[in-house]
Design a protein around this motif. Sequence first.
Motif, PDB file in Angstrom:
ATOM      1  N   CYS A 135      31.363 -14.725  28.376  1.00 53.14           N
ATOM      2  CA  CYS A 135      31.630 -15.117  27.068  1.00 53.14           C
ATOM      3  C   CYS A 135      31.516 -17.326  27.276  1.00 53.14           C
ATOM      4  O   CYS A 135      32.077 -17.556  28.259  1.00 53.14           O
ATOM      5  CB  CYS A 135      32.636 -14.728  26.370  1.00 53.14           C
ATOM      6  N   PHE A 179      35.631 -15.965  30.333  1.00 57.30           N
ATOM      7  CA  PHE A 179      35.958 -16.624  28.899  1.00 57.30           C
ATOM      8  C   PHE A 179      35.550 -17.876  29.928  1.00 57.30           C
ATOM      9  O   PHE A 179      36.537 -18.869  30.491  1.00 57.30           O
ATOM     10  CB  PHE A 179      36.969 -16.657  28.498  1.00 57.30           C
ATOM     11  N   LEU A 194      43.923 -14.063  24.819  1.00 58.35           N
ATOM     12  CA  LEU A 194      43.427 -14.144  26.646  1.00 58.35           C
ATOM     13  C   LEU A 194      44.015 -14.759  27.280  1.00 58.35           C
ATOM     14  O   LEU A 194      43.687 -13.539  28.589  1.00 58.35           O
ATOM     15  CB  LEU A 194      42.103 -15.548  26.028  1.00 58.35           C
ATOM     16  N   TYR A 198      26.597 -13.349  24.150  1.00 57.25           N
ATOM     17  CA  TYR A 198      27.278 -12.884  24.797  1.00 57.25           C
ATOM     18  C   TYR A 198      26.349 -12.787  26.241  1.00 57.25           C
ATOM     19  O   TYR A 198      25.308 -12.124  25.413  1.00 57.25           O
ATOM     20  CB  TYR A 198      28.737 -12.419  24.947  1.00 57.25           C
TER      21      TYR A 198
END
Length: 506
Positions: A249, A277, A295, A470
């Motif tokens: 992502c 991420f 996260l 993504y």
Amino acid sequence: MADTMGNENSSVTENDANDDLPVDPSAVTEEDKKKAEELKEEANAFFKNEDYTRAIEKYSAAIKLNPFVSPYYGNRSFAYLRTECFGYALSDASKALSLDKNYLKAYYRRASANMALGKFKLALRDFEAVTKVKPNDKDARVKYNECNKICKRIAFEKAIASDENFAKSVADSIDIESLVIEPSYDGPHLEDGKVTVDFVNALTEAYKEQKKLPKKYVCQILIQAKNIFCEQESLVYIDVPEKSKFTICGDIHGQYYDLLNVFKMNGKPSEENPYLFNGDFVDRGSFSVECIMTLLSYKLLYPKHFFMARGNHESLTMNQMYGFEGEVKSKYSAQLCELFTEVFNWLPLSHCINKKILIMHGGLFASDEVTLDDIAATQRNRQPPESGIMCELLWSDPQPQKGRAPSKRGVGVQFGPDVTKTFLERNNLEYVVRSHEVKNEGYEVMHDGKCITVFSAPNYCDTMGNKGAYITVTGDNLTPNFTSYEAVPHPNVKPMAYANPFFGLF
């Protein structure tokens, strides 16, 4: 400074606009002057409608016809500011002033670009110039005073940071046991101080309802996450087994409800569903605390299957300007801002999947000599410097043409397909993935398929209209698969709600 609205494929760059310009004002015909004014008015209309890319194109066309009008450069500078092309904004503002040293808006534009880049002393110099020309202008005085306050605060912070009494880290100085959970708190609880699956599931639901996690739990999660990141090198190698899926992502930028939508579409993180991420978790969007805490909780839950890279917005200057510091102070305290900064300083700078895909937030380097070992050895426990490997990993952007060029952002470099090819061959890699820029479909493939951008914040800042995306790959097939998606509704808190009040002055 996901930093990140720019789109080099659809806008005319400053260099493009300066090709074959008239060199003598007398060479500009009355017809060209008239057409340039019409183009400027069209550009102003696009700017008003927040279509900054089209505005830049029209201002550039006006400049091509008549490059001797300072407001054309001043207006384009403002549009570049809105698209985070701070390097171009600086150049245009300076060009405007070279044409008309009394064009005060250009001082403001240049000061704004320097503010965005954390060059507060340079910004102060321009504000001071305006106040000297217009000593009774209240607006100019307010801007000067606000910038001066920031300069003085930074000088004070540097002074106390050099004092050995302040050398101890915030993480080491916090007394967790002294922090109390209020009896009325009805949200998720850590179990023996640890993150569990039940905790993360309850946390995401609590955040969805705009509830707040107690400071004690926030501190515990941050300190534990810092300890994990401290053990990693600046380049983290990831092994993805055959047939196993892995998801990459891009920028999230405080868009919590869009983050939840990714997990709804692609599955929640787990050992069987690993994620990376790629930086810019915070700033601009006004749910940055919720994003970063979610996260980090997943990082603690699945430390070997959930990865986080540093972006250019995981830095003190960006957080002070673009909202994260203001949000943390509003929801918690200044002390927690410092703790977040300590954690951000330890985030890895890049990741490498199966020794074939290199992933970083920004891009490649000013030198062809950089190797993976150089990246791994880069010292990162600091604020990003203005040049070098760390800076370029966080700030650089690809360009369609060959070679390198000064960054449109004023930091890092722009690199062409030949630079990408050379780097991949030198390091035996297949392609690079980076983020850092808004793309209409949420992703873009450049450099003969060897440089891929992924951006995961749809309708960025509630204005851009872009999709998010993504990427998924499997261990035995590293071909990227793209999933694009639209933005989802969020509570009525506007982006930049916690940004530095200075932004409201322009």
